[in-house]
Design a protein around this motif. Sequence first.
Motif, PDB file in Angstrom:
ATOM      1  N   ARG A  88       0.816  -1.199   0.000  1.00  0.00           N
ATOM      2  CA  ARG A  88       0.000   0.000   0.000  1.00  0.00           C
ATOM      3  C   ARG A  88       0.857   1.260   0.000  1.00  0.00           C
ATOM      4  NH1 ARG A  88      -0.974  -1.750   5.429  1.00  0.00           N
ATOM      5  NH2 ARG A  88      -0.078  -0.319   6.961  1.00  0.00           N
ATOM      6  N   GLU A  89       0.277   2.316  -0.465  1.00  0.00           N
ATOM      7  CA  GLU A  89       0.992   3.583  -0.541  1.00  0.00           C
ATOM      8  C   GLU A  89       1.186   4.148   0.858  1.00  0.00           C
ATOM      9  OE1 GLU A  89       0.592   7.903  -2.796  1.00  0.00           O
ATOM     10  OE2 GLU A  89      -1.080   6.491  -2.741  1.00  0.00           O
ATOM     11  N   VAL A  90       2.379   4.655   1.124  1.00  0.00           N
ATOM     12  CA  VAL A  90       2.672   5.258   2.413  1.00  0.00           C
ATOM     13  C   VAL A  90       2.020   6.638   2.464  1.00  0.00           C
ATOM     14  CG1 VAL A  90       4.503   6.150   3.875  1.00  0.00           C
ATOM     15  CG2 VAL A  90       4.817   3.986   2.681  1.00  0.00           C
ATOM     16  N   ALA A  91       1.310   6.907   3.549  1.00  0.00           N
ATOM     17  CA  ALA A  91       0.606   8.182   3.670  1.00  0.00           C
ATOM     18  C   ALA A  91       0.563   8.586   5.139  1.00  0.00           C
ATOM     19  CB  ALA A  91      -0.810   8.073   3.095  1.00  0.00           C
ATOM     20  N   GLY A  92       0.248   9.866   5.373  1.00  0.00           N
ATOM     21  CA  GLY A  92       0.101  10.357   6.729  1.00  0.00           C
ATOM     22  C   GLY A  92       1.372  10.988   7.264  1.00  0.00           C
ATOM     23  N   PRO A  93       1.357  11.378   8.542  1.00  0.00           N
ATOM     24  CA  PRO A  93       2.497  12.091   9.135  1.00  0.00           C
ATOM     25  C   PRO A  93       3.646  11.156   9.501  1.00  0.00           C
ATOM     26  CG  PRO A  93       0.769  11.795  10.763  1.00  0.00           C
ATOM     27  CD  PRO A  93       0.218  11.275   9.473  1.00  0.00           C
ATOM     28  N   LEU A  94       4.860  11.667   9.375  1.00  0.00           N
ATOM     29  CA  LEU A  94       6.063  10.969   9.824  1.00  0.00           C
ATOM     30  C   LEU A  94       6.977  12.014  10.447  1.00  0.00           C
ATOM     31  CD1 LEU A  94       7.853   8.482  10.059  1.00  0.00           C
ATOM     32  CD2 LEU A  94       8.727   8.962   7.763  1.00  0.00           C
ATOM     33  N   GLN A  95       7.267  11.867  11.733  1.00  0.00           N
ATOM     34  CA  GLN A  95       8.020  12.865  12.478  1.00  0.00           C
ATOM     35  C   GLN A  95       9.417  12.319  12.783  1.00  0.00           C
ATOM     36  OE1 GLN A  95       4.767  15.156  15.027  1.00  0.00           O
ATOM     37  NE2 GLN A  95       4.711  12.980  15.455  1.00  0.00           N
ATOM     38  N   VAL A  96      10.431  13.029  12.286  1.00  0.00           N
ATOM     39  CA  VAL A  96      11.818  12.564  12.342  1.00  0.00           C
ATOM     40  C   VAL A  96      12.694  13.621  12.998  1.00  0.00           C
ATOM     41  CG1 VAL A  96      13.795  11.755  10.994  1.00  0.00           C
ATOM     42  CG2 VAL A  96      11.462  11.243  10.215  1.00  0.00           C
ATOM     43  N   GLN A 115      10.174  11.700  -0.298  1.00  0.00           N
ATOM     44  CA  GLN A 115       8.812  12.219  -0.349  1.00  0.00           C
ATOM     45  C   GLN A 115       8.287  12.256  -1.780  1.00  0.00           C
ATOM     46  OE1 GLN A 115       8.301  15.886   1.789  1.00  0.00           O
ATOM     47  NE2 GLN A 115       6.218  15.329   2.350  1.00  0.00           N
ATOM     48  N   ALA A 116       9.188  12.419  -2.751  1.00  0.00           N
ATOM     49  CA  ALA A 116       8.755  12.358  -4.152  1.00  0.00           C
ATOM     50  C   ALA A 116       8.256  10.960  -4.504  1.00  0.00           C
ATOM     51  CB  ALA A 116       9.910  12.753  -5.068  1.00  0.00           C
ATOM     52  N   LEU A 117       8.842   9.944  -3.864  1.00  0.00           N
ATOM     53  CA  LEU A 117       8.390   8.568  -4.079  1.00  0.00           C
ATOM     54  C   LEU A 117       7.077   8.288  -3.358  1.00  0.00           C
ATOM     55  CD1 LEU A 117      11.789   6.664  -3.614  1.00  0.00           C
ATOM     56  CD2 LEU A 117      10.589   7.074  -5.764  1.00  0.00           C
ATOM     57  N   HIS A 118       6.829   9.041  -2.273  1.00  0.00           N
ATOM     58  CA  HIS A 118       5.625   8.828  -1.455  1.00  0.00           C
ATOM     59  C   HIS A 118       4.954  10.183  -1.222  1.00  0.00           C
ATOM     60  CE1 HIS A 118       7.227   4.806  -0.796  1.00  0.00           C
ATOM     61  NE2 HIS A 118       8.360   5.367  -0.425  1.00  0.00           N
ATOM     62  N   ARG A 120       2.077  11.259  -0.614  1.00  0.00           N
ATOM     63  CA  ARG A 120       1.029  11.431   0.398  1.00  0.00           C
ATOM     64  C   ARG A 120       1.598  11.433   1.815  1.00  0.00           C
ATOM     65  NH1 ARG A 120      -3.599   7.329  -0.095  1.00  0.00           N
ATOM     66  NH2 ARG A 120      -4.477   8.763   1.442  1.00  0.00           N
ATOM     67  N   LEU A 121       2.911  11.350   1.907  1.00  0.00           N
ATOM     68  CA  LEU A 121       3.570  11.389   3.205  1.00  0.00           C
ATOM     69  C   LEU A 121       3.756  12.837   3.646  1.00  0.00           C
ATOM     70  CD1 LEU A 121       4.958   9.356   5.207  1.00  0.00           C
ATOM     71  CD2 LEU A 121       7.097   9.972   4.085  1.00  0.00           C
ATOM     72  N   GLN A 278       6.474   0.822  16.643  1.00  0.00           N
ATOM     73  CA  GLN A 278       6.512   2.074  15.877  1.00  0.00           C
ATOM     74  C   GLN A 278       7.109   1.890  14.486  1.00  0.00           C
ATOM     75  OE1 GLN A 278       8.385   4.500  19.216  1.00  0.00           O
ATOM     76  NE2 GLN A 278       7.053   5.996  18.254  1.00  0.00           N
ATOM     77  N   LEU A 279       7.570   0.696  14.177  1.00  0.00           N
ATOM     78  CA  LEU A 279       8.170   0.456  12.865  1.00  0.00           C
ATOM     79  C   LEU A 279       7.075   0.271  11.825  1.00  0.00           C
ATOM     80  CD1 LEU A 279      11.101  -1.907  13.886  1.00  0.00           C
ATOM     81  CD2 LEU A 279      11.103   0.571  13.603  1.00  0.00           C
ATOM     82  N   SER A 280       6.395   1.364  11.545  1.00  0.00           N
ATOM     83  CA  SER A 280       5.327   1.386  10.548  1.00  0.00           C
ATOM     84  C   SER A 280       5.917   1.195   9.157  1.00  0.00           C
ATOM     85  CB  SER A 280       4.601   2.725  10.617  1.00  0.00           C
ATOM     86  OG  SER A 280       5.484   3.767  10.264  1.00  0.00           O
ATOM     87  N   PRO A 281       5.087   0.943   8.141  1.00  0.00           N
ATOM     88  CA  PRO A 281       5.614   0.865   6.776  1.00  0.00           C
ATOM     89  C   PRO A 281       6.412   2.103   6.377  1.00  0.00           C
ATOM     90  CG  PRO A 281       3.387   0.005   6.822  1.00  0.00           C
ATOM     91  CD  PRO A 281       3.654   0.567   8.203  1.00  0.00           C
ATOM     92  N   ALA A 282       5.961   3.284   6.804  1.00  0.00           N
ATOM     93  CA  ALA A 282       6.688   4.507   6.461  1.00  0.00           C
ATOM     94  C   ALA A 282       8.071   4.530   7.103  1.00  0.00           C
ATOM     95  CB  ALA A 282       5.887   5.735   6.902  1.00  0.00           C
ATOM     96  N   VAL A 283       8.153   4.155   8.376  1.00  0.00           N
ATOM     97  CA  VAL A 283       9.440   4.134   9.072  1.00  0.00           C
ATOM     98  C   VAL A 283      10.359   3.085   8.467  1.00  0.00           C
ATOM     99  CG1 VAL A 283      10.569   3.605  11.263  1.00  0.00           C
ATOM    100  CG2 VAL A 283       8.530   5.052  11.233  1.00  0.00           C
ATOM    101  N   THR A 284       9.812   1.911   8.167  1.00  0.00           N
ATOM    102  CA  THR A 284      10.621   0.838   7.588  1.00  0.00           C
ATOM    103  C   THR A 284      11.174   1.233   6.230  1.00  0.00           C
ATOM    104  OG1 THR A 284       9.312  -0.840   8.755  1.00  0.00           O
ATOM    105  CG2 THR A 284      10.587  -1.579   6.842  1.00  0.00           C
ATOM    106  N   LEU A 285      10.332   1.839   5.403  1.00  0.00           N
ATOM    107  CA  LEU A 285      10.794   2.273   4.080  1.00  0.00           C
ATOM    108  C   LEU A 285      11.827   3.393   4.190  1.00  0.00           C
ATOM    109  CD1 LEU A 285       7.441   2.226   2.085  1.00  0.00           C
ATOM    110  CD2 LEU A 285       9.385   0.701   1.771  1.00  0.00           C
ATOM    111  N   LEU A 286      11.615   4.317   5.131  1.00  0.00           N
ATOM    112  CA  LEU A 286      12.578   5.401   5.321  1.00  0.00           C
ATOM    113  C   LEU A 286      13.918   4.841   5.768  1.00  0.00           C
ATOM    114  CD1 LEU A 286      13.279   8.425   5.474  1.00  0.00           C
ATOM    115  CD2 LEU A 286      12.508   8.369   7.866  1.00  0.00           C
TER     116      LEU A 286
END
Length: 304
Positions: A88-96, A115-118, A120-121, A278-286
Amino acid sequence: MLRLDDLQIFVRTAERGSLSAAARELDVSAAVASAALKRLEAALEARLFARSTRSLRLTAEGELFLGHARASLQSLDDGRQLLAGGRREVAGPLQVSAPSDFGRNVLLPWLDEFQALHPRLHLRLLISDRQADLYRQPVDVAIRLGQPNDSSLVALPLAADNRRVLCGAPDYFARHGRPRQPEDLRRHNCLLYLLAGRAHQRWSFSDGRREQVIDVSGDRICDDADVVRRWAVAGRGLVYKSWLDVAADVRAGRLEVALPDYLGEAAPMNLFCTHRAQLSPAVTLLREFVQQRCAELIRARPWA
């Protein structure tokens, strides 16, 4: 072999206490639901429900099997979500949170690519050399050098082989010469920055046989490591920094590595979070993205 739909009907019937209610929720007929329970009981060779014309209750064997049935369905659903999460497409907030020099000059363009790859992030980036309190601050993950002071944090490697290197601008070396061994640093202006509130002025080097720790000094110190790197590029003195921070300057000729035959201290780059949940798909991909980019810089390192 047990059927998934039979397990679903069994669990829902047990939860609702009614076969007809379970059938309605699962959008099947009462006859199909009844046949599913009979099929399951036959496969298990056990009676799961005690039935009468007015009531339906679990037997002792049914109570025993219910927990296993729920766990099996949950495990299958977890597996399904795991596979779907990878697609699924990564979306929503990611705080780093990231350190000043690496965050501004290395990570920032990488985050543009990510962010260009995702698209909706939504990124929230906190830049600071102060350690982020992941339990109090609105931060999902922190990127930092070394190990955390809090042993309860989860540390995932981004660049385990990263080290500090000694660098100076060509102009500085033209005016002051190059150090040939670590002891020579006592005669050079060394640019210092604060680590955990203290000046990082004990610089260590190894020639493969022994480690030498030199107490250095200089006329400038800052709590922002990016400023210290900029001073070095401007020829104000020597800097002892993470290779990841200075790799671009070295490749561009703005800085040159000194004492290349000596290994600087290890400076592993890690990603920290409070819990593996906390290792969401967004965190894992990052993490995978940054790890790959760090590996490209490490391959150009000045040590073997």
